[in-house]
Design a protein around this motif. Sequence first.
Motif, PDB file in Angstrom:
ATOM      1  N   THR A  54       0.829  -1.202   0.000  1.00 40.57           N
ATOM      2  CA  THR A  54       0.000   0.000   0.000  1.00 40.57           C
ATOM      3  C   THR A  54       0.864   1.253   0.000  1.00 40.57           C
ATOM      4  O   THR A  54       0.538   2.248  -0.628  1.00 40.57           O
ATOM      5  N   LYS A  65     -10.288   2.322   2.078  1.00 41.66           N
ATOM      6  CA  LYS A  65     -10.754   2.228   0.699  1.00 41.66           C
ATOM      7  C   LYS A  65      -9.554   2.233  -0.263  1.00 41.66           C
ATOM      8  O   LYS A  65      -9.492   1.495  -1.235  1.00 41.66           O
ATOM      9  N   TRP A  66      -8.601   3.110   0.052  1.00 41.43           N
ATOM     10  CA  TRP A  66      -7.382   3.212  -0.749  1.00 41.43           C
ATOM     11  C   TRP A  66      -6.667   1.861  -0.813  1.00 41.43           C
ATOM     12  O   TRP A  66      -6.292   1.361  -1.871  1.00 41.43           O
ATOM     13  N   SER A 112      -8.761  -0.861  -2.767  1.00 39.17           N
ATOM     14  CA  SER A 112      -8.769  -0.719  -4.227  1.00 39.17           C
ATOM     15  C   SER A 112      -7.394  -1.051  -4.786  1.00 39.17           C
ATOM     16  O   SER A 112      -7.276  -1.607  -5.870  1.00 39.17           O
ATOM     17  N   ARG A 113      -6.368  -0.744  -4.034  1.00 35.07           N
ATOM     18  CA  ARG A 113      -5.015  -1.095  -4.458  1.00 35.07           C
ATOM     19  C   ARG A 113      -4.871  -2.621  -4.526  1.00 35.07           C
ATOM     20  O   ARG A 113      -4.328  -3.179  -5.468  1.00 35.07           O
ATOM     21  N   ALA A 124      -7.213  -4.786  -4.900  1.00 34.16           N
ATOM     22  CA  ALA A 124      -8.032  -5.340  -5.978  1.00 34.16           C
ATOM     23  C   ALA A 124      -7.386  -5.072  -7.335  1.00 34.16           C
ATOM     24  O   ALA A 124      -7.891  -5.503  -8.367  1.00 34.16           O
ATOM     25  N   ALA A 163      -7.301  -2.291  -8.708  1.00 32.00           N
ATOM     26  CA  ALA A 163      -8.137  -1.327  -9.429  1.00 32.00           C
ATOM     27  C   ALA A 163      -7.389  -0.018  -9.620  1.00 32.00           C
ATOM     28  O   ALA A 163      -6.499   0.283  -8.888  1.00 32.00           O
TER      29      ALA A 163
END
Length: 576
Positions: A464, A567-568, A571-572, A574, A576
């Motif tokens: 992350t 959320k960050w 999504s990382r 995934a 996305a």
Amino acid sequence: MVHALNHIGDLLELSGAGRFRSGAYRNAARAIRDMPTDQLHSLVRAGELAQVRGIGPSTLSVIVELIETGESSYLERLRAEVPEGLVELLDIPGFGPERISKLHADLGVDSLDTLEAAARDGRLAALPRMGSRTVAKILAGIERVREQRGMALYPHALVEANLLLVVVAGHSSVERAAVAGMVRRKCEVIGEIDIVAAVRGDCAAVAAELTSVPNMREPSKATDGSVAVRLVDGTRLNLHCVQAGEFAVALWRATGSPEHVREIEQHAKTRGLTVARNRLLDTKRTPKPIASEAEFYAALGLPYIEPELREGLGEVRAAIDNELPALITADDIRGVLHCHTQYSDGSASIDQMVASARARGWSYLGISDHSRAAAYAGGLSTEAVYAQHAEIDRINDELRGASSDFRVLKGIEADILIDGRLDYEPELLDQFDYAIGSVHSRFALDQAAMTERVLRAMDDPHLTILGHPTGRLLLRREPYAIDIESILAKAAALGVAIELNADPRRLDLDWRHCQVAKRLGCAIEIGPDAHSVAGLSNVEIGVGIARKGWLGPADVLNATGSADVLKWAVSRRAGA
Ligand SMILES: [Zn+2]
Ligand SMILES: [Zn+2]
């Protein structure tokens, strides 16, 4: 304490007192190296330290004096006896007293200068077991010692500047005084402390009186109200004494870098004004009254430029175009993501860290202890990870029960291994809310290999945040060789946040690269890398560096709430 004892050992050996006596101090240093401070103090109080192996009567008296006064008269005496040039050579990597004594005997080397001469004229290379690579290394070492002479880390310089400010402001002729220069610009390493004082009466006379500041080594003569004083630790104090009406412009002049000052002077000319020393003259060369720096900039048709930006790196142009960034402040920080606890090498429990984070007004705290590969730092086994997660779940349940919105996040500082993999299997990495990936080993790779290693780590969607991206330790270790621009470009493309590690010894990402990161669209995480409750305060220093790097709240990941951070990370992961 350990450092002082070892230093006595070095000095004794350099003074020719013999290895036996210096060995006693090294033994003592070794004996107390791993002893917690309170244990050491209680042994001294109980008179039992003499029974500890490695402690003798002479070392005991030095230890007691160090504990009671924080100083050692013996160390001071040795420092005065051993030639300063020889002591300085100890700062070169790989130079111990034995090597220095030998070079002294063989080549008459007694200072950085004489060592450099011997390296350059070939005498050094002619010694046995001394190849050209070693000589080149020694030359690089000399260079570094010269650079760092008298340089202090920001927090140390700040403390010293504030102590000096109290002395200056306390003088009966001083109306007001302020810290300027590199300290006010919040530079990461500082060689000179600047203080501006508005005085009553003759500036030069007051400046001359103030040369007797504490810790002074070399007094200097006051000329027209300015005086430079060399302090014992090598830093320099520049004291600027001015009349009260000149204070604001003098503060401006003593704060900005030479480039900033020059650019502002040039800009003034374009408006028919002149900055003459500490006054602003209008078109008829009459001094304009200026009560504050904001008034000064306004008189030049400019918005106020924050001290951190006054480096001469585009801020004057941005001010003229009215495009200065709105800078982040410590109040914008909503929580932090990089801290260590007793699970690895931190000194506080999760509960203690949480209590302090809440008291600071934050709404979340991410725990990121070391991963398994960092064995030297108590890296977590798989079992320890699960135990920590159970504890975090328990604390979050309690917080919910008490209707608190505060959350503890499950993070990890995972080592980036030599092949670019993250420490731990993917299944275990899935258990964390987020992961900071950091290089903690094998720093000596060439640039291509190190860059490849970190780029590859970013391909793992578990990563992350990239921790302390260049690995530098200010005044101690250079950044490792890495192509930081391609790292930042890939981070921006993939949505990996880049850490601005706020440990004052690191301050890594360098603020000069923050502007590049911002331009590329990287999110920056300001991480205290706290190893104690007090270490959480590093965030403020990190915010100062972020401001130097032109960052605003929108550029900083932990200026958002915990939901956005999660959320960050999701999504990382995934991809996305
Ligand atoms: Zn680290
Ligand atoms: Zn860390």
